[in-house]
Design a protein around this motif. Structure first.
Motif, PDB file in Angstrom:
ATOM      1  N   PHE A  31      14.316  -2.730  -4.558  1.00  0.00           N
ATOM      2  CA  PHE A  31      13.973  -1.410  -3.588  1.00  0.00           C
ATOM      3  C   PHE A  31      13.311  -1.978  -2.084  1.00  0.00           C
ATOM      4  O   PHE A  31      12.655  -3.308  -2.190  1.00  0.00           O
ATOM      5  N   ASP A  32      13.274  -1.107  -1.067  1.00  0.00           N
ATOM      6  CA  ASP A  32      12.417  -1.599   0.007  1.00  0.00           C
ATOM      7  C   ASP A  32      11.039  -0.954  -0.488  1.00  0.00           C
ATOM      8  O   ASP A  32      10.804  -0.332  -1.250  1.00  0.00           O
ATOM      9  N   ARG A  33      10.067  -0.974   0.487  1.00  0.00           N
ATOM     10  CA  ARG A  33       8.722  -0.495   0.296  1.00  0.00           C
ATOM     11  C   ARG A  33       8.760   1.030  -0.157  1.00  0.00           C
ATOM     12  O   ARG A  33       7.990   1.616  -1.032  1.00  0.00           O
ATOM     13  N   GLN A  34       9.524   1.689   0.823  1.00  0.00           N
ATOM     14  CA  GLN A  34       9.399   3.166   0.807  1.00  0.00           C
ATOM     15  C   GLN A  34      10.037   3.538  -0.609  1.00  0.00           C
ATOM     16  O   GLN A  34       9.651   4.575  -1.378  1.00  0.00           O
TER      17      GLN A  34
ATOM     18  N   ASP B  81       2.254   7.195  -3.068  1.00  0.00           N
ATOM     19  CA  ASP B  81       2.401   7.132  -1.605  1.00  0.00           C
ATOM     20  C   ASP B  81       2.769   5.824  -1.041  1.00  0.00           C
ATOM     21  O   ASP B  81       2.021   4.753  -1.536  1.00  0.00           O
ATOM     22  N   ARG B  82       3.341   5.707  -0.051  1.00  0.00           N
ATOM     23  CA  ARG B  82       3.546   4.393   0.451  1.00  0.00           C
ATOM     24  C   ARG B  82       2.456   3.629   1.217  1.00  0.00           C
ATOM     25  O   ARG B  82       2.345   2.439   0.843  1.00  0.00           O
ATOM     26  N   THR B  83       1.810   4.199   1.648  1.00  0.00           N
ATOM     27  CA  THR B  83       0.266   3.614   2.344  1.00  0.00           C
ATOM     28  C   THR B  83      -0.280   2.987   1.337  1.00  0.00           C
ATOM     29  O   THR B  83      -0.936   1.933   1.431  1.00  0.00           O
ATOM     30  N   ALA B  84      -0.458   4.176   0.428  1.00  0.00           N
ATOM     31  CA  ALA B  84      -1.449   3.556  -0.746  1.00  0.00           C
ATOM     32  C   ALA B  84      -0.601   2.444  -1.627  1.00  0.00           C
ATOM     33  O   ALA B  84      -1.468   1.690  -2.071  1.00  0.00           O
ATOM     34  N   LEU B  85       0.498   2.494  -1.429  1.00  0.00           N
ATOM     35  CA  LEU B  85       1.214   1.201  -2.429  1.00  0.00           C
ATOM     36  C   LEU B  85       0.981  -0.026  -1.695  1.00  0.00           C
ATOM     37  O   LEU B  85       0.625  -0.961  -2.408  1.00  0.00           O
ATOM     38  N   SER B  86       1.325   0.097  -0.359  1.00  0.00           N
ATOM     39  CA  SER B  86       1.078  -1.246   0.509  1.00  0.00           C
ATOM     40  C   SER B  86      -0.423  -1.657   0.383  1.00  0.00           C
ATOM     41  O   SER B  86      -0.650  -2.928   0.349  1.00  0.00           O
ATOM     42  N   LYS B  87      -1.330  -0.997   0.479  1.00  0.00           N
ATOM     43  CA  LYS B  87      -2.762  -1.320   0.452  1.00  0.00           C
ATOM     44  C   LYS B  87      -3.008  -1.886  -1.037  1.00  0.00           C
ATOM     45  O   LYS B  87      -3.684  -3.019  -1.166  1.00  0.00           O
TER      46      LYS B  87
END
Length: 209
Positions: A169-172, A181-187
């Motif tokens: 998978f890519d991040r999204q 949520d993608r932003t929350a995942l990245s954090k």
């Protein structure tokens, strides 16, 4: 990947494979990245098998929200339950990259000895898919993003037999797969990296246990 290398066809002899090709019951087609192999609302008459590339099974609602159910890799099948049960698709099968897809028409299963061999192989393939779907349920059951991430990455390390691995998978797509949520995942990934629990670059990970 060649047809002969696919487990579903491993028990067929050359004559049986040639007959399926001549009759049009197996056929290959090239797809571009983002192109749909099957679309929600279709009632497929063939089973898809990835020869090269990869296919995302995703659910898209009318508001544009997407949930990635699974990634189908070379040698794996998709759409078989809908095709065999003559059911309308509730999901889309979308090529994650440029892909070669083999279509196996369900009519091939009506052939006597060939059909029996294919049916046995498909039963095994379906059992493996059920295991993958169960793994997703396991990963999305925890309430927190951290727990979902750690559960998923731990399962990847276990299946690969290594703390160093690459995910499909890519991040999204990972956010969609874990239903976060993608932003929350990245954090959260950033926090885990700062804590020294893991390191990553794009879709490659190293877990520090």
């Amino acid at each position: 990947m060649k047809i002969r290398d696919i487990s579903i066809f491993a028990s067929l002899d050359t004559e049986e494979l040639d007959t399926l090709e001549i009759s049009g019951e197996i056929s290959e087609r090239s797809y571009r990245r983002g192109e749909r192999v099957f679309s929600a609302g279709d009632t497929p008459t063939s089973i898809g098998i990835v020869l090269s590339g990869g296919v995302r099974i995703e659910a898209n609602d009318i508001w544009g929200d997407r949930t990635v159910m699974s990634i189908i890799e070379p040698g794996q099948v998709f759409g078989e339950s809908y095709a065999l049960c003559h059911e309308t698709l509730a999901v889309d099968a979308v090529c994650a990259v440029d892909s070669e897809i083999l279509h196996l028409r369900t009519s091939a299963l009506s052939r006597w000895e060939t059909g029996i061999k294919l049916t046995r192989a498909l039963l095994t393939a379906c059992a493996r898919k059920n295991l993958r779907l169960s793994a997703r349920i396991f990963c999305t059951s925890p309430k927190t993003i951290r727990a979902r991430v750690l559960t998923y990455l731990s399962s990847c390390a276990l299946s690969k037999g290594s703390h160093t691995f690459t995910i499909p998978f890519d991040r999204q797509e990972l956010a969609d797969y874990l239903n976060v949520d993608r932003t929350a995942l990245s954090k959260e990934l950033g926090k885990l990296a700062k804590e020294g629990k893991l390191s990553f670059r794009k879709n490659s990970f190293i877990l520090n246990a």
